[in-house]
Write a protein that holds these residues in place. Structure first.
Motif, PDB file in Angstrom:
ATOM      1  N   LYS A 144       0.836  -1.257  -0.042  1.00 55.73           N
ATOM      2  CA  LYS A 144      -0.053  -0.023   0.008  1.00 55.73           C
ATOM      3  C   LYS A 144       0.981   1.440   0.022  1.00 55.73           C
ATOM      4  O   LYS A 144       0.559   2.242  -0.572  1.00 55.73           O
ATOM      5  CB  LYS A 144      -0.887   0.120   1.015  1.00 55.73           C
ATOM      6  N   ASN A 145       2.185   1.316   0.674  1.00 56.81           N
ATOM      7  CA  ASN A 145       2.733   2.338   0.755  1.00 56.81           C
ATOM      8  C   ASN A 145       4.034   2.363  -0.195  1.00 56.81           C
ATOM      9  O   ASN A 145       4.952   3.238  -0.400  1.00 56.81           O
ATOM     10  CB  ASN A 145       3.662   2.456   2.340  1.00 56.81           C
ATOM     11  N   LYS A 146       4.048   1.329  -1.249  1.00 53.66           N
ATOM     12  CA  LYS A 146       4.800   1.296  -2.177  1.00 53.66           C
ATOM     13  C   LYS A 146       6.246   1.095  -1.663  1.00 53.66           C
ATOM     14  O   LYS A 146       7.318   2.139  -2.292  1.00 53.66           O
ATOM     15  CB  LYS A 146       4.847   2.325  -3.180  1.00 53.66           C
ATOM     16  N   ILE A 147       6.657   0.436  -0.875  1.00 54.34           N
ATOM     17  CA  ILE A 147       7.984   0.465  -0.195  1.00 54.34           C
ATOM     18  C   ILE A 147       8.955  -0.613  -0.920  1.00 54.34           C
ATOM     19  O   ILE A 147       8.348  -1.794  -1.213  1.00 54.34           O
ATOM     20  CB  ILE A 147       7.892  -0.245   1.301  1.00 54.34           C
ATOM     21  N   VAL A 148       9.767  -0.093  -1.459  1.00 60.63           N
ATOM     22  CA  VAL A 148      10.558  -0.806  -2.425  1.00 60.63           C
ATOM     23  C   VAL A 148      11.777  -1.121  -1.930  1.00 60.63           C
ATOM     24  O   VAL A 148      12.395  -2.225  -2.066  1.00 60.63           O
ATOM     25  CB  VAL A 148      11.064  -0.170  -3.838  1.00 60.63           C
TER      26      VAL A 148
END
Length: 109
Positions: A60-64
């Motif tokens: 959801k937080n687009k943590i890469v």
């Protein structure tokens, strides 16, 4: 019925981690040595999420990159501090966090 209660609790919890001034650290078990301590920020809303346990929050937080520190103000992302290829946060991460918190507090008045 239990499933619905679980989903409700999960959605409420997922929203709470961004309330007020929040410092959220996204990490993984294998990058624990690269995490920063969130203890100095206890007067704010702090959370530590692990990729193995909170995949939906990572997505959801687009943590890469991990570890990653996100600073939120009332649900809005203010700053995202990401680790480099060496899986370590920048050396000045704590200074950046303090500066962003000061900016948020100064803009509230």
């Amino acid at each position: 019925m239990r499933y619905l209660i679980f989903l409700f609790c999960l959605s409420v919890y997922a929203q709470d981690y961004k309330d007020g001034i929040s410092i959220v650290q996204f990490s993984a078990e294998f990058t624990k040595d690269s995490e920063i301590s969130l203890k100095p920020y206890r007067s704010y809303n702090t959370h530590l999420f692990y990729m193995s346990k909170h995949t939906e929050i990572f997505d959801k937080n687009k943590i890469v990159y991990i570890p990653t520190i996100c600073i939120y103000n009332d649900g809005e992302l203010v700053k995202k501090i990401e680790a480099g290829i060496n899986l370590k946060l920048p050396e000045d991460t704590e200074d950046i966090i303090k500066e962003e918190i000061d900016n948020i507090l100064n803009n509230q008045f």
